[in-house]
Motif scaffolding. Structure first.
Motif, PDB file in Angstrom:
ATOM      1  N   LEU A  28      10.497   4.579  -0.758  1.00 32.58           N
ATOM      2  CA  LEU A  28       9.958   5.652  -1.599  1.00 32.58           C
ATOM      3  C   LEU A  28      11.046   6.638  -2.007  1.00 32.58           C
ATOM      4  CD1 LEU A  28       6.538   6.452   0.146  1.00 32.58           C
ATOM      5  CD2 LEU A  28       6.909   5.255  -2.025  1.00 32.58           C
ATOM      6  N   ALA A  29      12.070   6.750  -1.167  1.00 33.86           N
ATOM      7  CA  ALA A  29      13.175   7.659  -1.472  1.00 33.86           C
ATOM      8  C   ALA A  29      14.291   6.979  -2.253  1.00 33.86           C
ATOM      9  CB  ALA A  29      13.746   8.233  -0.169  1.00 33.86           C
ATOM     10  N   THR A  30      14.111   5.674  -2.528  1.00 37.44           N
ATOM     11  CA  THR A  30      15.136   4.900  -3.227  1.00 37.44           C
ATOM     12  C   THR A  30      14.743   4.687  -4.678  1.00 37.44           C
ATOM     13  OG1 THR A  30      15.641   3.700  -1.180  1.00 37.44           O
ATOM     14  CG2 THR A  30      16.427   2.728  -3.238  1.00 37.44           C
ATOM     15  N   PHE A  44       0.828  -1.197   0.000  1.00 37.83           N
ATOM     16  CA  PHE A  44       0.000   0.000   0.000  1.00 37.83           C
ATOM     17  C   PHE A  44       0.870   1.257   0.000  1.00 37.83           C
ATOM     18  CE2 PHE A  44      -1.898   3.511   2.379  1.00 37.83           C
ATOM     19  CZ  PHE A  44      -3.027   3.752   1.609  1.00 37.83           C
ATOM     20  N   GLY A  45       1.895   1.258   0.833  1.00 33.44           N
ATOM     21  CA  GLY A  45       2.751   2.431   0.929  1.00 33.44           C
ATOM     22  C   GLY A  45       3.422   2.774  -0.379  1.00 33.44           C
ATOM     23  N   LEU A  46       3.827   1.747  -1.143  1.00 35.65           N
ATOM     24  CA  LEU A  46       4.524   1.996  -2.405  1.00 35.65           C
ATOM     25  C   LEU A  46       3.564   2.322  -3.538  1.00 35.65           C
ATOM     26  CD1 LEU A  46       7.324  -0.741  -2.335  1.00 35.65           C
ATOM     27  CD2 LEU A  46       7.415   1.633  -1.553  1.00 35.65           C
ATOM     28  N   SER A  47       2.374   1.730  -3.519  1.00 29.74           N
ATOM     29  CA  SER A  47       1.423   1.963  -4.606  1.00 29.74           C
ATOM     30  C   SER A  47       0.583   3.215  -4.383  1.00 29.74           C
ATOM     31  CB  SER A  47       0.499   0.752  -4.785  1.00 29.74           C
ATOM     32  OG  SER A  47      -0.281   0.535  -3.619  1.00 29.74           O
ATOM     33  N   MET A  48       0.421   3.630  -3.119  1.00 35.53           N
ATOM     34  CA  MET A  48      -0.364   4.826  -2.790  1.00 35.53           C
ATOM     35  C   MET A  48       0.527   5.794  -2.015  1.00 35.53           C
ATOM     36  SD  MET A  48      -3.443   4.105  -3.974  1.00 35.53           S
ATOM     37  CE  MET A  48      -4.735   4.935  -3.065  1.00 35.53           C
ATOM     38  N   SER A  49       1.646   6.125  -2.624  1.00 35.68           N
ATOM     39  CA  SER A  49       2.690   6.869  -1.918  1.00 35.68           C
ATOM     40  C   SER A  49       2.223   8.242  -1.435  1.00 35.68           C
ATOM     41  CB  SER A  49       3.922   7.018  -2.812  1.00 35.68           C
ATOM     42  OG  SER A  49       3.578   7.661  -4.026  1.00 35.68           O
ATOM     43  N   ALA A  50       1.370   8.909  -2.210  1.00 37.38           N
ATOM     44  CA  ALA A  50       0.923  10.247  -1.809  1.00 37.38           C
ATOM     45  C   ALA A  50       0.122  10.192  -0.512  1.00 37.38           C
ATOM     46  CB  ALA A  50       0.086  10.876  -2.924  1.00 37.38           C
TER      47      ALA A  50
END
Length: 204
Positions: free
Chosen positions: A163-165, A97-103
């Protein structure tokens, strides 16, 4: 004939503002301004303050709005007779979820909104319940509260780091589950036998 429920003008305006802010949030926090959101929703800027109090209130609502899907998916995981595997599945869902819905994720966790948000608190309660099941099966060597704090901090840290990588490192499979560190390395067979002595490192 079924009677259709009609939304009030205020509810409709609120939804348009949430949708506009959600779209803008994909450009980062700096893209979400009073002027941009109100223009995207087709309303005057004071409407935001009337419905949400201020921009922070709007962003809180946007983060919660985005977490509805995550919470629904988390509830749908259900429980099996293997609490450690359930915990790992919850971890994988969190990372995905965190990677696919990053905003939405950045709004909730990157700006510390989870403690004030009902959605964030519910997600934390669900995590604690999962870890409590592992503890009840003899799979922890630390308290449930401490394991929950560690698991939560690890999950948030991993997602924000990924997300920063730049790709391809920033993928869900590039980091081992924190369940391996919080839970006993020799998983108890809760289906057929009493749990063995836990093997997690003791608290410092």
């Amino acid at each position: 004939m079924e009677k259709q429920t009609k939304r009030s003008p205020a509810a409709d305006t609120r939804e348009r503002l949430l949708d506009a802010a959600a779209l803008l949030s994909h450009g980062g926090r700096e893209a979400v301004s009073t002027r941009a959101v109100s223009a995207g929703a087709g309303v005057q800027a004071p409407t935001i303050y009337r419905l949400f109090g201020d921009m922070n209130g709007l962003l809180d609502a946007v983060a919660t709005h985005g977490f509805r899907t995550y919470l629904a998916d988390k509830h749908s995981l259900g429980d099996t007779d293997d609490p450690v595997d359930d915990l790992r599945r919850g971890w994988d869902l969190h990372i995905e979820f965190g990677l696919s819905m990053s905003a939405f994720y950045a709004l909730m966790y990157g700006e510390g909104r989870e403690r004030a948000s009902p959605a964030g608190r519910e997600a934390y309660r669900m995590l604690r319940r999962q870890i409590g099941r592992v503890g009840a099966a003899g799979g922890l060597r630390m308290s449930v509260d401490r394991a929950t704090l560690i698991m939560h901090a690890s999950g948030v840290g991993v997602v924000l780091s990924l997300l920063a990588t730049p790709p391809p490192t920033g993928t869900p499979g590039s980091h081992p589950s924190s369940a391996n560190r919080c839970c006993a390395r020799s998983r108890p067979d809760t289906r057929t036998s009493p749990p063995p002595r836990p093997t997690c490192p003791a608290d410092p």
